[in-house]
Design an enzyme around this catalytic site. Structure first.
Site, PDB file in Angstrom:
ATOM      1  N   TYR A  47      33.490  41.345  44.942  1.00  0.00           N
ATOM      2  CA  TYR A  47      34.414  41.123  43.991  1.00  0.00           C
ATOM      3  C   TYR A  47      35.634  40.438  44.871  1.00  0.00           C
ATOM      4  CZ  TYR A  47      37.962  42.023  40.376  1.00  0.00           C
ATOM      5  OH  TYR A  47      39.102  42.000  39.590  1.00  0.00           O
TER       6      TYR A  47
ATOM      7  N   SER B 115      43.224  38.560  40.499  1.00  0.00           N
ATOM      8  CA  SER B 115      43.438  40.000  40.758  1.00  0.00           C
ATOM      9  C   SER B 115      44.146  40.287  41.841  1.00  0.00           C
ATOM     10  CB  SER B 115      41.922  40.463  40.712  1.00  0.00           C
ATOM     11  OG  SER B 115      42.038  41.938  41.057  1.00  0.00           O
TER      12      SER B 115
END
Length: 314
Positions: A166, A153
Site C-alpha cells: 500500500y 495518502s
C-alpha cells in the site's frame, strides 16, 4: 470547515466538467459533493449499483443535476478508453480528472504473493496510470481552467510495518504526480497531489472486496470480525465532504501538494530530519554540482510553464 461556501468557488469552477473515480461512496463522493456545490458538471465512476443509487439520491435531494454514472474497474484499460469517449460525448469537453479509487489492504510485506502486489499496485497506481492515459488527451484538448488531481495518502510520506505494498503504491503516485506537474504546466493545466489521512470511509474493510480471480494471497488470513474491528478506527476520521472541500480549495489555489489533516506535522518533521541526518557531510565535486544545478533550474523553468528537454539537463 466553518468558512466553506461552495458559492465562493463558482466563479472559477462552475460549468467545468470533472471525472472522478470511485466517486459514489467514501472520499470520492465527498469530492463529488464539494464539486457539485461549486457548480461543476460531474461524471462519476462506480462498481456497486447500491452505492450508485444512494449517490444519485443525494444529488437529487440537494438540488443538483444527476451526474453521468459510468461503471468502471480502474484496472480495465479497454473500459477506460470507452469511458473517456462516453464522458466527452455526453459533455463535450472534460476539464478535471480526479484519480481517487483505491484499496487499503494491509499485511506483512515479507509474506506477500505476486497476486497481492498485482492487485494493490494495479488499483492504487495502475488505476492512476490508466486514468492519465485515457483522459489527458481530452483535458489537453479542452479550454479554460483545467486540473488533474491524484489522491494518494499520508502513507506517501509515512511507511508502516503492515502497509508495505500500500505504501509503495502511494509513494509511486506521489512521485508520478510531482513529476507530471512539470509536464502539465506548459499546457496551463494544474496538477495536485492529495495526501489525506484518517477519513470516515469503509477503507478499513477493503480486503473483503478482494476479487475472486486475483489469485491467492500470501498474507496470513485475517478473520472478518478483526477487519471490521479495525474498520471502526475510520469512524473517528474526517468527514469525506470536509476533505473534498479542502481538495477543491487547494485546487483553486493551484497547490501542488494538498494536505488535509493537521495532526501529522510531527511525523513530517521527524521524516524530514531523518533524511537530513542521513546526508554525508563532505564536499561535492564541481562537475556533479553543476549537473544538480541544471536539474534545479530545469525544475523551476518547467514549473514556470516551459517545456524541458533532455539536453536541458546536461
Amino acid at each position: 470547515m466553518a468558512d466553506w461556501n461552495g458559492a465562493n468557488y463558482r466563479e472559477q469552477w462552475a460549468g467545468r466538467v470533472a471525472f472522478i473515480t470511485g466517486a459514489v461512496s467514501g472520499l470520492g463522493l465527498g469530492v463529488a459533493q464539494a464539486f457539485a456545490d461549486a457548480g461543476m458538471k460531474l461524471a462519476l465512476s462506480y462498481r456497486k449499483e447500491a452505492d450508485r443509487a444512494a449517490a444519485a439520491a443525494w444529488f437529487a435531494a440537494n438540488g443538483h443535476p444527476e451526474p453521468l454514472f459510468v461503471k468502471l474497474d480502474v484496472q480495465d484499460r479497454a473500459r477506460w478508453a470507452e469511458v473517456a469517449e462516453e464522458v466527452t460525448a455526453h459533455y463535450g469537453e472534460v476539464h478535471v480528472l480526479v484519480n481517487n479509487a483505491g484499496v487499503s489492504v494491509f499485511g506483512p510485506t515479507d509474506e506477500a504473493s505476486h497476486a497481492d502486489y498485482d492487485w494493490i499496485m494495479g488499483v492504487n497506481f495502475g488505476g492512476v496510470q490508466n486514468g492519465l492515459v485515457a483522459f489527458l488527451p481530452k483535458i489537453k484538448a479542452a479550454s479554460g481552467r483545467r486540473h488533474v488531481t491524484n489522491i494518494a495518502s499520508m502513507a506517501a510520506f509515512l511507511p508502516g510495518p503492515q502497509a508495505g505494498i500500500y505504501t509503495a503504491s502511494k509513494f509511486a503516485v506521489r512521485g508520478l504526480t510531482d513529476s507530471l506537474r512539470y509536464n502539465l504546466a506548459p499546457h496551463r493545466i494544474g496538477c495536485s497531489l492529495v495526501c489525506p489521512a484518517l477519513t470516515k470511509t469503509n477503507a478499513g474493510i477493503s480486503a473483503l472486496g478482494r476479487p475472486d480471480d486475483i489469485g491467492e494471497s500470501g498474507f496470513p488470513p485475517v478473520p472478518e470480525e478483526t477487519l471490521r474491528q479495525f474498520g471502526t478506527a475510520f469512524e473517528e476520521g474526517m468527514e469525506p465532504y470536509v476533505v473534498g472541500c479542502k481538495i477543491l480549495a487547494g485546487m483553486t489555489r493551484q497547490d501542488g501538494l494538498i494536505l488535509t489533516h493537521p495532526e501529522h506535522g510531527v511525523d513530517l518533521a521527524e521524516e524530514y530530519m531523518k533524511q537530513v541526518r542521513a546526508l554525508p557531510v563532505e564536499e561535492c565535486p564541481p562537475g556533479r554540482a553543476h549537473i544538480e544545478h541544471l536539474r534545479r533550474e530545469a525544475g523551476k523553468a518547467a514549473d514556470a510553464g516551459l517545456f524541458i528537454h533532455m539536453d536541458d539537463l546536461t
